[in-house]
Design an enzyme around this catalytic site. Structure first.
Site, PDB file in Angstrom:
ATOM      1  N   ALA A 130       6.928  -5.729  -8.346  1.00  0.00           N
ATOM      2  CA  ALA A 130       7.991  -4.732  -8.270  1.00  0.00           C
ATOM      3  C   ALA A 130       7.365  -3.437  -7.769  1.00  0.00           C
ATOM      4  O   ALA A 130       6.368  -2.971  -8.329  1.00  0.00           O
ATOM      5  CB  ALA A 130       8.637  -4.528  -9.635  1.00  0.00           C
ATOM      6  N   ILE A 179       2.666  -4.353 -10.594  1.00  0.00           N
ATOM      7  CA  ILE A 179       3.114  -3.111  -9.975  1.00  0.00           C
ATOM      8  C   ILE A 179       2.633  -3.067  -8.528  1.00  0.00           C
ATOM      9  O   ILE A 179       1.446  -3.230  -8.250  1.00  0.00           O
ATOM     10  CB  ILE A 179       2.583  -1.882 -10.731  1.00  0.00           C
ATOM     11  N   LYS A 180       3.566  -2.838  -7.628  1.00  0.00           N
ATOM     12  CA  LYS A 180       3.239  -2.794  -6.200  1.00  0.00           C
ATOM     13  C   LYS A 180       3.122  -1.333  -5.771  1.00  0.00           C
ATOM     14  O   LYS A 180       4.050  -0.541  -5.979  1.00  0.00           O
ATOM     15  CB  LYS A 180       4.348  -3.496  -5.414  1.00  0.00           C
ATOM     16  N   VAL A 181       1.968  -0.983  -5.195  1.00  0.00           N
ATOM     17  CA  VAL A 181       1.739   0.394  -4.742  1.00  0.00           C
ATOM     18  C   VAL A 181       1.313   0.377  -3.279  1.00  0.00           C
ATOM     19  O   VAL A 181       0.693  -0.587  -2.816  1.00  0.00           O
ATOM     20  CB  VAL A 181       0.660   1.111  -5.593  1.00  0.00           C
TER      21      VAL A 181
END
Length: 217
Positions: A56, A82-84
């Site tokens: 996400a 967590i997508k950064v």
């Protein structure tokens, strides 16, 4: 190789999950938009369907806001990654998040140098965009090969997650080179099983079996 599906369509995810072949899911703001649903709601439902990592993505571009959004997304489920973005603030957030035990997918990778920095930041996954590199007239698979060599040289634990996959050939080549994961659109993932000779052979077997008049059981 692990297979993730690149979609926020819960019906597609549920169908593919039932095959037992799906290892995870990746989403992004564009896919959330296509779903037409609130990000927290649809992501929570996806996490209930899939046991593996569900990426996400934060939408903030500065470190402080990335961390705030990451805290919200992390509370959805334990299998959230967590997508950064691959920026300095994104790498700083990656380091902070992985240091606290969270999975991080560093996205929008277009060079081996970027992938090296992501691994140094402790990324769980690095997402090189094969198709978009191909669009520039450069072989995206060369990037996968470069990253594989660098990661093997230094025993990095970061998994290479081949992204922006457009075809079954992309999947095959990524597997040959040694990508750990391929995140694939539903249509491409379903196409992996197809071959005209398989269909022809099955048709012939069934025709011959019908001539025997037999049944099993």
């Amino acid at each position: 190789m692990k297979f993730f599906v690149d979609t926020a369509d819960v019906n597609e995810i549920r169908e593919l999950s039932e095959t037992g072949l799906l290892d995870g899911v990746t989403t992004n703001p564009s896919l959330i938009m296509k779903s037409g649903r609130p990000i927290l709601e649809v992501t929570r439902e996806i996490c209930e369907i899939v046991d593996g990592p569900v990426s996400a993505e934060v939408t903030a571009v500065d470190f402080k806001e990335m961390m705030r959004e990451a805290d919200i997304l992390s509370k959805i489920a334990d299998n959230i990654a967590i997508k950064v973005p691959l920026t300095m603030d994104g790498l700083k957030a990656c380091k902070a998040l992985t240091s606290s035990g969270r999975m991080v997918n560093v996205t929008l990778c277009f060079s081996a140098n970027q992938a090296l920095l992501a691994a140094k930041a402790g990324a769980t996954f690095i997402s090189p965009f094969i198709g978009r590199i191909d669009d520039m007239g450069i072989d995206g698979m060369e990037l996968i090969a470069e990253i594989r060599t660098i990661y093997d040289n230094y025993d990095f634990d970061t998994e290479i997650l081949a992204a922006s996959i457009r075809s079954v050939n992309h999947v095959k080549q990524a597997a040959i080179i040694g990508a750990d994961v391929a995140t694939v659109p539903p249509a491409v993932l379903k196409s992996l099983v197809k071959h005209p000779l398989t269909d022809k052979g099955l048709e012939a077997f069934l025709a011959d079996w019908a001539k025997t008049g037999q049944k099993i059981g």
